[in-house]
Enzyme design. Structure first.
Site, PDB file in Angstrom:
ATOM      1  N   GLY A  10       0.909  -1.210  -0.003  1.00 22.14           N
ATOM      2  CA  GLY A  10       0.128  -0.098  -0.043  1.00 22.14           C
ATOM      3  C   GLY A  10       0.816   1.216   0.016  1.00 22.14           C
ATOM      4  N   ALA A  11       1.891   1.287  -0.959  1.00 21.35           N
ATOM      5  CA  ALA A  11       2.809   2.362  -0.688  1.00 21.35           C
ATOM      6  C   ALA A  11       2.519   3.441  -1.853  1.00 21.35           C
ATOM      7  CB  ALA A  11       4.158   1.803  -0.997  1.00 21.35           C
ATOM      8  N   ASN A  12       1.397   3.554  -2.423  1.00 20.85           N
ATOM      9  CA  ASN A  12       1.329   4.601  -3.597  1.00 20.85           C
ATOM     10  C   ASN A  12       0.826   5.690  -3.096  1.00 20.85           C
ATOM     11  OD1 ASN A  12      -0.870   2.562  -3.567  1.00 20.85           O
ATOM     12  ND2 ASN A  12      -2.008   4.423  -4.350  1.00 20.85           N
ATOM     13  N   GLY A  21      -0.348   8.124   0.963  1.00 21.36           N
ATOM     14  CA  GLY A  21      -0.412   8.210   2.506  1.00 21.36           C
ATOM     15  C   GLY A  21       0.881   7.836   3.116  1.00 21.36           C
ATOM     16  N   ILE A  22       0.789   7.195   4.463  1.00 19.29           N
ATOM     17  CA  ILE A  22       1.778   6.660   5.230  1.00 19.29           C
ATOM     18  C   ILE A  22       2.915   5.623   4.463  1.00 19.29           C
ATOM     19  CG2 ILE A  22       2.479   5.446   7.179  1.00 19.29           C
ATOM     20  CD1 ILE A  22      -0.168   6.490   8.777  1.00 19.29           C
ATOM     21  N   GLY A  23       2.274   4.850   3.747  1.00 22.94           N
ATOM     22  CA  GLY A  23       2.995   3.848   2.975  1.00 22.94           C
ATOM     23  C   GLY A  23       3.944   4.572   2.161  1.00 22.94           C
ATOM     24  N   SER A  72      -3.264   0.642  14.657  1.00 22.38           N
ATOM     25  CA  SER A  72      -3.737   1.934  15.326  1.00 22.38           C
ATOM     26  C   SER A  72      -3.995   1.521  16.791  1.00 22.38           C
ATOM     27  CB  SER A  72      -4.864   2.376  14.726  1.00 22.38           C
ATOM     28  OG  SER A  72      -5.725   3.288  15.413  1.00 22.38           O
ATOM     29  N   TYR A 122     -13.412  -1.538  11.808  1.00 28.67           N
ATOM     30  CA  TYR A 122     -12.008  -0.768  11.746  1.00 28.67           C
ATOM     31  C   TYR A 122     -11.267  -1.267  13.042  1.00 28.67           C
ATOM     32  CZ  TYR A 122      -7.969   2.320  10.865  1.00 28.67           C
ATOM     33  OH  TYR A 122      -6.828   2.813  10.658  1.00 28.67           O
TER      34      TYR A 122
END
Length: 235
Positions: free
Chosen positions: A45-47, A49-51, A162, A187
């Site tokens: 999920g690196a595309n 935000g945090i990633g 989280s 979540y």
């Protein structure tokens, strides 16, 4: 009436701002600047935000970073953006790869490719997540490992979770959430599952030269070398 509100409102806002600044001053800051030359890292999920920020920081430290994303085109765009962020560096190595964690077929293809191209993996960041309306039922494509390469060197597995896991509740009789109500925080439940997964994985990797971390990126400030992490737990 308006003046009365102003008299009480402005001091209240000021106090809240000061409290916020005080809390920020207590957050942990990453002071580690160690270079990662020759290290191979995978960030899911690196595309965005945090990633994305994690991948960017690792690339800045000279690691070879694999951006494992569901959308390959977005992964390529993220790689290009990382490269242009450091025009003075010529050794930035970022590689886009397709990985849809909702599909076991995609996961197998990804792991097969990794095993074929690399002899070891030094860092795995399990960052990818999903968000959808609480009133909508969403399933994976299958309706409901790279450990060998990681154990070949002194490696780390980081699970981005989280602090909301504290509000989670795992119902072993309803793992798929089929009986979830409006009060069910799916979540938070998923983040609690992250914590349990990290603990169990740590047990299985004690003798494999792999360390497992579960962290809450609370107060994460975007920007290279500016990410703050709090609530990090090592199992």
């Amino acid at each position: 009436m308006f003046q009365s509100l102003t008299v009480y409102l402005l001091p209240t806002i000021l106090i809240l701002v000061l409290v916020r600044k005080y809390r920020e001053s207590k957050w942990g800051k990453c002071k580690n600047k160690v270079k990662l030359d020759g290290k191979i890292a995978i960030v899911t999920g690196a595309n965005s935000g945090i990633g994305f920020e994690i991948a960017k920081e690792l690339a800045f430290r000279n690691a070879q970073v694999i951006l494992a994303c569901r959308n390959l085109e977005k992964a390529r765009e993220a790689c290009d953006l990382i490269k242009t962020s450091f025009p003075e560096k010529t050794n930035i190595t970022v590689i886009p790869m397709e990985l849809d964690l909702a599909s076991l077929y995609s996961v197998k293809n990804f792991t097969d490719r990794i095993k074929k191209q690399y002899t070891e993996i030094n860092l795995l960041i399990n960052n990818a997540g999903v968000s959808f309306p609480s009133n909508k039922r969403v399933e994976t494509k299958d309706g409901f490992e790279l450990l060998e390469l990681l154990s070949k060197s002194s490696s780390r597995i980081v699970v981005v979770s989280s602090s909301l896991h504290e509000r989670g509740e795992i119902n072993l009789n309803d793992l798929n959430g089929l009986r979830a109500t409006k009060k069910t925080n799916l979540y938070a439940n998923s983040k609690l599952a992250n914590a349990y997964f990290s603990q169990e994985l740590a047990k299985h990797t004690k003798t494999k030269n792999v360390k497992v971390y579960c962290c809450c990126p609370a107060g994460c400030i975007q920007g290279c070398s500016g990410t703050r992490l709090s609530g990090t737990t090592t199992f």
